[in-house]
Design an enzyme around this catalytic site. Sequence first.
Site, PDB file in Angstrom:
ATOM      1  N   ASP A 208      40.529 -10.425  55.937  1.00  0.00           N
ATOM      2  CA  ASP A 208      40.505 -11.324  57.092  1.00  0.00           C
ATOM      3  C   ASP A 208      41.676 -12.297  57.005  1.00  0.00           C
ATOM      4  O   ASP A 208      41.501 -13.489  56.729  1.00  0.00           O
ATOM      5  CB  ASP A 208      39.170 -12.081  57.133  1.00  0.00           C
ATOM      6  CG  ASP A 208      39.023 -12.946  58.373  1.00  0.00           C
ATOM      7  OD1 ASP A 208      39.652 -12.624  59.386  1.00  0.00           O
ATOM      8  OD2 ASP A 208      38.274 -13.941  58.318  1.00  0.00           O
TER       9      ASP A 208
ATOM     10  N   CYS B 189      43.170 -11.480  63.992  1.00  0.00           N
ATOM     11  CA  CYS B 189      42.906 -12.555  64.957  1.00  0.00           C
ATOM     12  C   CYS B 189      44.142 -12.839  65.804  1.00  0.00           C
ATOM     13  O   CYS B 189      44.194 -13.856  66.507  1.00  0.00           O
ATOM     14  CB  CYS B 189      42.463 -13.834  64.238  1.00  0.00           C
ATOM     15  SG  CYS B 189      43.703 -14.531  63.127  1.00  0.00           S
TER      16      CYS B 189
ATOM     17  N   ASP C 209      42.183 -16.487  47.449  1.00  0.00           N
ATOM     18  CA  ASP C 209      42.916 -17.266  48.444  1.00  0.00           C
ATOM     19  C   ASP C 209      44.022 -18.035  47.736  1.00  0.00           C
ATOM     20  O   ASP C 209      43.897 -18.356  46.542  1.00  0.00           O
ATOM     21  CB  ASP C 209      41.980 -18.229  49.174  1.00  0.00           C
ATOM     22  CG  ASP C 209      42.555 -18.720  50.493  1.00  0.00           C
ATOM     23  OD1 ASP C 209      42.217 -18.135  51.547  1.00  0.00           O
ATOM     24  OD2 ASP C 209      43.362 -19.675  50.479  1.00  0.00           O
TER      25      ASP C 209
ATOM     26  N   ARG D  51      30.486 -11.799  60.056  1.00  0.00           N
ATOM     27  CA  ARG D  51      29.924 -12.132  58.746  1.00  0.00           C
ATOM     28  C   ARG D  51      28.504 -11.580  58.622  1.00  0.00           C
ATOM     29  O   ARG D  51      28.134 -11.009  57.589  1.00  0.00           O
ATOM     30  CB  ARG D  51      29.930 -13.653  58.539  1.00  0.00           C
ATOM     31  CG  ARG D  51      31.297 -14.241  58.263  1.00  0.00           C
ATOM     32  CD  ARG D  51      31.217 -15.699  57.807  1.00  0.00           C
ATOM     33  NE  ARG D  51      30.920 -16.615  58.891  1.00  0.00           N
ATOM     34  CZ  ARG D  51      31.829 -17.243  59.628  1.00  0.00           C
ATOM     35  NH1 ARG D  51      33.110 -17.023  59.424  1.00  0.00           N
ATOM     36  NH2 ARG D  51      31.453 -18.090  60.588  1.00  0.00           N
TER      37      ARG D  51
ATOM     38  N   PHE E  60      41.848 -13.412  51.465  1.00  0.00           N
ATOM     39  CA  PHE E  60      42.080 -14.543  52.371  1.00  0.00           C
ATOM     40  C   PHE E  60      40.747 -15.239  52.638  1.00  0.00           C
ATOM     41  O   PHE E  60      40.350 -15.483  53.777  1.00  0.00           O
ATOM     42  CB  PHE E  60      42.711 -14.070  53.688  1.00  0.00           C
ATOM     43  CG  PHE E  60      43.980 -13.277  53.515  1.00  0.00           C
ATOM     44  CD1 PHE E  60      45.190 -13.910  53.272  1.00  0.00           C
ATOM     45  CD2 PHE E  60      43.969 -11.893  53.583  1.00  0.00           C
ATOM     46  CE1 PHE E  60      46.365 -13.184  53.119  1.00  0.00           C
ATOM     47  CE2 PHE E  60      45.126 -11.151  53.429  1.00  0.00           C
ATOM     48  CZ  PHE E  60      46.332 -11.791  53.197  1.00  0.00           C
TER      49      PHE E  60
END
Length: 397
Positions: free
Chosen positions: A301, A341, A249, A211, A227
Site C-alpha cells: 500500500d 491511490c 516503513d 483492511r 509502507f
Amino acid sequence: MTASIYLAKGRDKSLRRKHPWIFSRGVERIEGSPQSGETVDVFAQNGQWLAKAAYSPSSQIRARVWSFEKEEINKDFFVKRIQQAQLLREEIIERDGVTGYRLIAAESDGLPGITIDRYQNFLVCQLLSAGAECQKQVLVEALLECFPNSNIYERSDVSVRKKEGLKETMGVLHGEEPPESVIIEENGVKISVDIKGGHKTGFYLDQRDSRQQSVKYVKDKEVLNCFSYTGGFGLYALKGGAKRVINADVSQPALDTAKHNAEINGFDISKKRAVFLNADVFKLLREYRDQGTKFDVVIMDPPKFAESKAQLNGACRGYKDINMLAMQILKPGGTLLTYSCSGLMEQSLFQKILSDAALDANRSVKFIERFEQAADHPVDTAYPEGFYLKGFACKVL
C-alpha cells in the site's frame, strides 16, 4: 452585482452533464471583476444560465460549480450539503462501528475543493480551492450548526493549493487544539490518529473496507505489511490471526505509533508476533529476495506515485518494480494484496502493470478480488474523477 462567466461555444456540454469543473480554455469572456474564490454566475454562449461557481483566476480549473440551482451560496447552503453528506454515511457509521470517517469528499459531496474528516469530536478540514478558501468562515459556521460540540482544525498544508494561488496553512478554526493522539475505532479496531502531524488529515480512512477484507487472507500466515505507516493493515492482520506481521516503513515515528496501536488493541507483541521495521521498502524487498526470505502474504500500500500526468510513466515503473519484487518473495500459493491511490492510474492500467510485473517475476498470478475506496468516499456519477483508490488480491503460484 454578481460577476459572470460566459462559456465558449460547445463548452457547456460537461456542465449540462453536471460535471463541476470549468477549465480556462472553455471560458469565452468574463463580465465584472470577480476576486479569487468569489461566487459567479455561469452562462452558456447563448446566454442560458447554467450554474453558480467559485472563480479561480490562478488555476487551469477556472471555476468549480457550487450548485446547478439558482440558490444563494451561504451558510444555509453549506448546512444542507453537510447534512446530506452525514445522512449518506449514517449506515456506514453504524455498520462498521466507526468514530473516524470522511464527512465531506469534495466534489463527490457537492462541495468542490473541500475535504472534511471526522475523528471523534474533531472535524479536520482540507481546503484545496479558491472557493473553499473564500468560504472558510461560512463553512465553519455551518459545521458548528450541524455539530455544535465539535472542534474544527485545518490541515491545508498541501502543495496543490499553489495551483489556486493559495499558501499552505494549518491551525485551529474553532475550539481546542488537537491532542497528540485521538483514538478512533473501526470494525472493533482502535487506531491512534495524529491530526496535526499525520499524513493527509491524520489517517488513511479510505482503506477501511480493504483492511476489513484483508482479514480473510491472513489466518496463521506470515505477513509482510509494506509502507505500513501507523500499522492499519497490520492491526487487522493481527486481529485475523496472523502468525507474524512485519510492518515496514521508512518513518520511525509512524512505526512507534503502529506499535502503540498494537498495544492499545491488546495484541501481545513481546514474542515477535508483531515486528516494526524501519526500512526503505524498495531496498528491503530486494534484500528479502536475495536472501531467499519468503512470506505467505504481502500487503503493498504505497503512497501516491503520480501527482500529475507528467509523473505517470515514472509511477508505472515504480508500481511494476515493487509488485514484481513482492511476487518474487511470496511462497507458492501466497497472496499479494496490492493497491494504488494515484487517481491518474486507471484500474485497467494498474491491472496491466501487475500483469507485466508477473511476467518479469516469472510467476503465474491470478486476480481473485478487487478493492476500492471505503464507502464514506463516494463517487458521484457526474464526477468519475472521484474514483481514485483501486486494489487487487492476487494469488501468486
